[in-house]
Scaffold this motif. Structure first.
Motif, PDB file in Angstrom:
ATOM      1  N   ARG A 178       1.308   3.875   9.108  1.00 10.63           N
ATOM      2  CA  ARG A 178       0.321   2.907   9.620  1.00 10.63           C
ATOM      3  C   ARG A 178       0.995   1.615  10.086  1.00 10.63           C
ATOM      4  O   ARG A 178       0.342   0.637  10.389  1.00 10.63           O
ATOM      5  CB  ARG A 178      -0.713   2.576   8.540  1.00 10.63           C
ATOM      6  CG  ARG A 178      -1.553   3.737   8.071  1.00 10.63           C
ATOM      7  CD  ARG A 178      -2.744   3.257   7.247  1.00 10.63           C
ATOM      8  NE  ARG A 178      -2.313   2.536   6.068  1.00 10.63           N
ATOM      9  CZ  ARG A 178      -2.550   1.232   5.857  1.00 10.63           C
ATOM     10  NH1 ARG A 178      -3.204   0.526   6.754  1.00 10.63           N
ATOM     11  NH2 ARG A 178      -2.133   0.649   4.754  1.00 10.63           N
ATOM     12  N   HIS A 358       3.889  -0.868   1.416  1.00 11.45           N
ATOM     13  CA  HIS A 358       3.247  -0.132   0.327  1.00 11.45           C
ATOM     14  C   HIS A 358       4.247   0.895  -0.151  1.00 11.45           C
ATOM     15  O   HIS A 358       3.998   2.081  -0.116  1.00 11.45           O
ATOM     16  CB  HIS A 358       1.963   0.532   0.822  1.00 11.45           C
ATOM     17  CG  HIS A 358       1.001  -0.437   1.453  1.00 11.45           C
ATOM     18  ND1 HIS A 358       0.362  -1.429   0.747  1.00 11.45           N
ATOM     19  CD2 HIS A 358       0.574  -0.602   2.717  1.00 11.45           C
ATOM     20  CE1 HIS A 358      -0.436  -2.140   1.549  1.00 11.45           C
ATOM     21  NE2 HIS A 358      -0.318  -1.669   2.758  1.00 11.45           N
ATOM     22  N   ASN A 425      -1.867   2.181  -2.758  1.00 10.56           N
ATOM     23  CA  ASN A 425      -2.636   1.217  -1.985  1.00 10.56           C
ATOM     24  C   ASN A 425      -3.797   1.890  -1.280  1.00 10.56           C
ATOM     25  O   ASN A 425      -3.584   2.787  -0.459  1.00 10.56           O
ATOM     26  CB  ASN A 425      -1.746   0.554  -0.935  1.00 10.56           C
ATOM     27  CG  ASN A 425      -2.562  -0.341  -0.017  1.00 10.56           C
ATOM     28  OD1 ASN A 425      -3.170  -1.313  -0.477  1.00 10.56           O
ATOM     29  ND2 ASN A 425      -2.618  -0.001   1.275  1.00 10.56           N
ATOM     30  N   GLU A 426      -4.993   1.470  -1.588  1.00 13.45           N
ATOM     31  CA  GLU A 426      -6.193   1.932  -0.883  1.00 13.45           C
ATOM     32  C   GLU A 426      -6.161   3.431  -0.620  1.00 13.45           C
ATOM     33  O   GLU A 426      -6.448   3.892   0.483  1.00 13.45           O
ATOM     34  CB  GLU A 426      -6.357   1.167   0.440  1.00 13.45           C
ATOM     35  CG  GLU A 426      -6.517  -0.323   0.230  1.00 13.45           C
ATOM     36  CD  GLU A 426      -6.832  -1.087   1.516  1.00 13.45           C
ATOM     37  OE1 GLU A 426      -6.823  -0.484   2.609  1.00 13.45           O
ATOM     38  OE2 GLU A 426      -7.101  -2.297   1.420  1.00 13.45           O
ATOM     39  N   GLU A 502      -4.570  -7.658  -2.796  1.00 15.48           N
ATOM     40  CA  GLU A 502      -4.359  -7.910  -1.365  1.00 15.48           C
ATOM     41  C   GLU A 502      -5.491  -8.813  -0.905  1.00 15.48           C
ATOM     42  O   GLU A 502      -6.663  -8.495  -1.139  1.00 15.48           O
ATOM     43  CB  GLU A 502      -4.357  -6.579  -0.604  1.00 15.48           C
ATOM     44  CG  GLU A 502      -3.650  -6.662   0.713  1.00 15.48           C
ATOM     45  CD  GLU A 502      -3.573  -5.298   1.393  1.00 15.48           C
ATOM     46  OE1 GLU A 502      -2.993  -4.356   0.824  1.00 15.48           O
ATOM     47  OE2 GLU A 502      -4.118  -5.186   2.502  1.00 15.48           O
ATOM     48  N   SER A 505      -6.007 -11.515   4.871  1.00 13.94           N
ATOM     49  CA  SER A 505      -5.924 -10.880   6.186  1.00 13.94           C
ATOM     50  C   SER A 505      -6.620 -11.745   7.241  1.00 13.94           C
ATOM     51  O   SER A 505      -7.416 -11.269   8.046  1.00 13.94           O
ATOM     52  CB  SER A 505      -6.506  -9.457   6.183  1.00 13.94           C
ATOM     53  OG  SER A 505      -5.490  -8.507   5.940  1.00 13.94           O
ATOM     54  N   TRP A 540     -13.290  -6.436   7.195  1.00 18.80           N
ATOM     55  CA  TRP A 540     -13.108  -6.237   5.760  1.00 18.80           C
ATOM     56  C   TRP A 540     -12.473  -7.449   5.088  1.00 18.80           C
ATOM     57  O   TRP A 540     -12.333  -7.465   3.877  1.00 18.80           O
ATOM     58  CB  TRP A 540     -12.216  -5.018   5.515  1.00 18.80           C
ATOM     59  CG  TRP A 540     -10.864  -5.152   6.149  1.00 18.80           C
ATOM     60  CD1 TRP A 540      -9.732  -5.664   5.577  1.00 18.80           C
ATOM     61  CD2 TRP A 540     -10.510  -4.820   7.495  1.00 18.80           C
ATOM     62  NE1 TRP A 540      -8.704  -5.671   6.480  1.00 18.80           N
ATOM     63  CE2 TRP A 540      -9.147  -5.154   7.664  1.00 18.80           C
ATOM     64  CE3 TRP A 540     -11.208  -4.269   8.584  1.00 18.80           C
ATOM     65  CZ2 TRP A 540      -8.479  -4.951   8.878  1.00 18.80           C
ATOM     66  CZ3 TRP A 540     -10.537  -4.070   9.774  1.00 18.80           C
ATOM     67  CH2 TRP A 540      -9.190  -4.404   9.915  1.00 18.80           C
ATOM     68  N   GLU A 571       0.618  -2.372  13.586  1.00 21.48           N
ATOM     69  CA  GLU A 571      -0.717  -2.799  13.152  1.00 21.48           C
ATOM     70  C   GLU A 571      -1.186  -4.112  13.799  1.00 21.48           C
ATOM     71  O   GLU A 571      -1.436  -5.098  13.099  1.00 21.48           O
ATOM     72  CB  GLU A 571      -0.781  -2.918  11.626  1.00 21.48           C
ATOM     73  CG  GLU A 571      -2.219  -2.742  11.150  1.00 21.48           C
ATOM     74  CD  GLU A 571      -2.397  -2.815   9.630  1.00 21.48           C
ATOM     75  OE1 GLU A 571      -1.681  -3.552   8.962  1.00 21.48           O
ATOM     76  OE2 GLU A 571      -3.300  -2.117   9.146  1.00 21.48           O
TER      77      GLU A 571
HETATM   78  C1  GAL Z   1      -5.422  -3.356   4.112  1.00 22.96           C
HETATM   79  C2  GAL Z   1      -4.210  -2.440   3.971  1.00 22.96           C
HETATM   80  C3  GAL Z   1      -2.988  -3.044   4.598  1.00 22.96           C
HETATM   81  C4  GAL Z   1      -3.314  -3.555   5.953  1.00 22.96           C
HETATM   82  C5  GAL Z   1      -4.410  -4.586   5.846  1.00 22.96           C
HETATM   83  C6  GAL Z   1      -4.777  -5.264   7.135  1.00 22.96           C
HETATM   84  O1  GAL Z   1      -6.597  -2.697   3.935  1.00 22.96           O
HETATM   85  O2  GAL Z   1      -3.951  -2.202   2.627  1.00 22.96           O
HETATM   86  O3  GAL Z   1      -1.972  -2.090   4.679  1.00 22.96           O
HETATM   87  O4  GAL Z   1      -3.726  -2.482   6.736  1.00 22.96           O
HETATM   88  O5  GAL Z   1      -5.543  -3.931   5.354  1.00 22.96           O
HETATM   89  O6  GAL Z   1      -5.843  -6.150   6.934  1.00 22.96           O
END
Ligand code: GAL
Length: 710
Positions: A178, A358, A425-426, A502, A505, A540, A571
């Motif tokens: 990812r 991760h 992770n998730e 986490e 973001s 999110w 990403e």
């Molecule tokens: C999380 C994920 C991370 C990254 C992040 C971006 O859900 O664990 O790897 O994708 O979102 O906001």
């Protein structure tokens, strides 16, 4: 008395001897590798002609040289973790760099033929990915997960004439990540020759089960091969002065267990990263057979509902960031100077913890965290058995997960910086009953290999994990985002605390400001940038300030790990579908490691040693004369007054009105006019204590570049 005297003499003798005898030879395989891309099916053979191959040094990332290409790893998918329902074309998800496909490395090295009773291993700190290892034409082993450390016994395959050819095949498949994973031998490779008799690979395990002001008990378990061994372990302080020594003759199975005392111990913490060394020497009949130095720290961790996380008896909350492993423009190849620079920048921000998202961190990063002082949350997987991407780790989970966890724990457990493990992770497995079992299974492997550290999982499916018991079984429930569910999760889970595994973001581009200034979710602009007013986030995710309020108001929140400390390759949310975006916008610092404005928002809160007074935006807005151009100030001071060309725009004071008012000073109605903006900060007594100005710039005159090191 006499016995003691004799023992002391014996120890002196053996130590003297150890200074002379060499028990291990380490050959770092760095320079003079040959490399080629593509299917080279004959390259494992000794007489293969690699004259035309490129000469490279390792660590090496074959993909970072580019070129960027939209077609590389282009994916037509719905990113379900991001709440997407419809498949769309994603370019740049893994960085658009040429990492897909096969790559081969060959290295010719000289090694004197082994003597009877010697053995050799090759140790990889990681290889991206699916390494297949050949020595002198024979396959010696393989490993699937590109992030893990592994070693192979090569005693049988070494050449008797001392001339050896090591060949490593690597293979990266589409849709296996990812983010940008890098490609090739991106971490160090070495060969170690030692006696059969001696300490096993990663065989020392050092813990400090009891600490007081006067003494620390240092427990050292040492796994060894061989019979009738005597193990002498001494502990040296940071000045290489011996502070403790012990001799052991009794083994439990294949393991020695020693308890040493260090008087007046210097404790390890991010603020005082004091390190000791243990030197283990193995003797048979007075002859030195093996010697190994292991670095460690003396520190105590606890996680309790009443006090949350404590280090050395003091409660504290994690001021952490998540990091992917790439180093921006330098790619994934380990580079100690670049890693050190990252840590220096984070230290200046007041950050005290890192989560290796991760996957397994590099040994170099852990060493630096031990030395410079960062706590570490070491993670293993982004996938268990349920996939997130078509060809991710789920392909290997059932066969490899246990050995991957074991290797990580064994290779890293003496690092005092590591204060917590993460098994995932998730993981989509969160939703299912088998997922709960997997969580338990993995956690028990961690406990078996290292009973001293708790295990977390970064959970995004919080409602499911409340209902199905997934969250309840974890040592530490970790919440990724989901700020609205913190209260529910805290009430539902039995642990009595939660970790912001986490957070945030928030997205921004350094030096880019968009108008009108307001909060946005998933906002896109025609120039593929995000605004540095720090008000933009994803479906999110959330603003830093919302997380700050949770941490400040809820004693049971253990702190946070912000997504992310630095931008990374791949990403490019919210521009996953917009070429040429191909690196992240989440970083507090940009891809080159330059601080964005957000750096100062975190610094104003985290760095308690320095005052922060940072103003934004820049003040070069030709064409915006008379238009509303808000000014934000990130500061640890409570109030400040803003002046535009000497005219007061009024005083702003932090208040509880909103999250933003609580952590930022904002003048929303400023009209742009060229000139000078100045902010004057006041202390609680109303005294002016600091100021900062930004001036409208004239046309550029010269550009000065300075190196930050020689
Ligand atoms: C999380 C994920 C991370 C990254 C992040 C971006 O859900 O664990 O790897 O994708 O979102 O906001």
């Amino acid at each position: 008395m006499l016995a003691r005297f004799c023992a002391a003499i014996l120890i002196q003798l053996v130590l003297l001897q150890s200074a002379i005898a060499q028990t291990r030879t380490v050959l770092e395989l760095k320079e003079g590798w040959k490399f080629a891309k593509g299917n080279q099916s004959q390259a494992y053979q000794t007489n293969f002609n690699d004259k035309d191959w490129q000469t490279v040094s390792v660590p090496h990332d074959w993909a970072i040289y580019g070129p960027f290409d939209k077609e590389i790893d282009k994916q037509v998918v719905a990113i379900t973790q991001n709440g997407e329902k419809k498949a769309t074309e994603k370019t740049g998800r893994t960085g658009a760099l040429p990492y897909i496909g096969e790559g081969w490395y060959r290295k010719i090295f000289d090694l004197p033929a082994l003597k009877p009773g010697q053995k050799a291993t090759v140790i990889f700190d990681g290889a991206m990915s699916e390494p297949r290892v050949y020595l002198n034409g024979q396959k010696v082993g393989e490993w699937n997960y590109g992030y893990n450390y592994f070693y192979l016994d090569i005693t049988q395959q070494l050449a008797s004439n001392g001339k050896n050819v090591l060949a490593v095949q690597l293979n990266n498949v589409q849709e296996s990540s990812r983010w940008y994973p890098g490609a090739g031998l991106y971490r160090n490779v070495r060969i170690e020759v030692k006696n059969d008799i001696g300490i096993e690979q990663w065989g020392t395990y050092i813990t400090t089960p009891f600490i007081s002001k006067e003494i620390a008990k240092v427990k050292i378990k040492t796994k060894t091969a061989g019979k009738d061994l005597l193990l002498v372990t001494e502990i040296l302080d940071a000045n290489n002065k011996r502070v403790s020594i012990d001799t052991a003759g009794a083994k439990f199975g294949n393991e020695f267990e020693q308890d040493l005392v260090v008087k007046n111990p210097m404790l390890w913490s991010p603020e005082t990263p004091y390190l000791y060394k243990a030197i283990s020497r193995v003797y048979v009949k007075g002859q030195l057979k093996d010697q190994l130095t292991s670095r460690f720290g003396i520190r105590q961790i606890s996680y309790l509902p009443s006090t949350g996380f404590s280090l050395n008896g003091q409660s504290r909350k994690f001021k952490g960031v998540c990091l992917h492993h790439d180093l921006g423009p330098l790619g994934a190849a380990i580079n100690i100077a670049a890693l050190r620079r990252q840590l220096r920048i984070l230290k200046d921000m007041g950050c005290d913890a890192i989560r290796s998202s991760h996957n397994m961190p590099s040994q170099e990063q852990l060493d630096l965290c031990d030395e410079i002082g960062f706590m570490f949350l070491a993670e293993t997987f982004d996938e268990w058995a349920k996939p997130k991407v078509k060809n991710g780790y789920a392909r290997y989970f059932n066969t490899d997960a246990e050995k991957d966890v074991v290797n990580m724990v064994h290779a890293t457990r003496n690092h005092p910086s590591i204060v917590m493990w993460s098994s995932g992770n998730e993981v989509p497995d969160q939703h299912y009953a088998e997922g709960v079992k997997r969580a338990k299974w993995l956690q028990e492997i961690f406990h078996r290999e290292d009973p001293t550290r708790p295990v977390t999982v970064g959970m995004d499916q919080v409602k499911a994990t409340i209902q199905n018991g997934f969250g309840a079984i974890l040592d530490i429930p970790g919440l990724n985002y989901r700020t609205k569910l913190y209260e529910d999760a805290f009430k539902a889970f039995p642990q009595g605390f939660l970790l912001g595994s986490e957070t945030a973001s928030t997205v921004s581009s350094r030096g880019i400001y968009k108008f009108p200034v307001m909060e946005y979710k998933n906002k896109q602009y025609p120039d593929n940038q995000c605004s540095s007013y720090d008000l933009e986030y994803c479906d999110w995710s959330n603003l830093p300030d919302e997380q700050f309020a949770l941490i400040d108001d809820k004693p049971w929140v253990l702190g946070e790990f912000v997504w992310t400390g630095f931008d990374y390759l791949g990403e490019p949310t919210p521009y996953d579908e917009q070429w040429p975006s191909r690196s992240s916008y989440f970083g507090i610092n940009d891809l080159a490691g330059l601080p964005k404005d957000r750096f100062y928002l975190y610094k104003s809160r985290w760095n308690t040693k320095e005052n922060t007074l940072h103003m934004l935006p820049h003040w070069n807005w030709a064409g915006r004369e008379g238009q509303t151009t808000p000014v934000f100030v990130y500061t640890n001071y409570d109030k400040a007054e803003l002046f535009v060309n000497g005219k007061s725009m009024g005083m702003q004071q932090k208040s509880n009105a909103t999250w933003l008012n609580r952590y930022r000073l904002m003048w929303m109605d400023v009209k742009y006019e060229p000139g000078t903006i100045k902010v004057v900060a006041y202390d609680k007594q109303g005294k002016a204590v600091a100021e900062q100005s930004i001036v409208t710039a004239d046309s550029p005159n010269q550009l000065v570049l300075e190196a930050d090191r020689n």
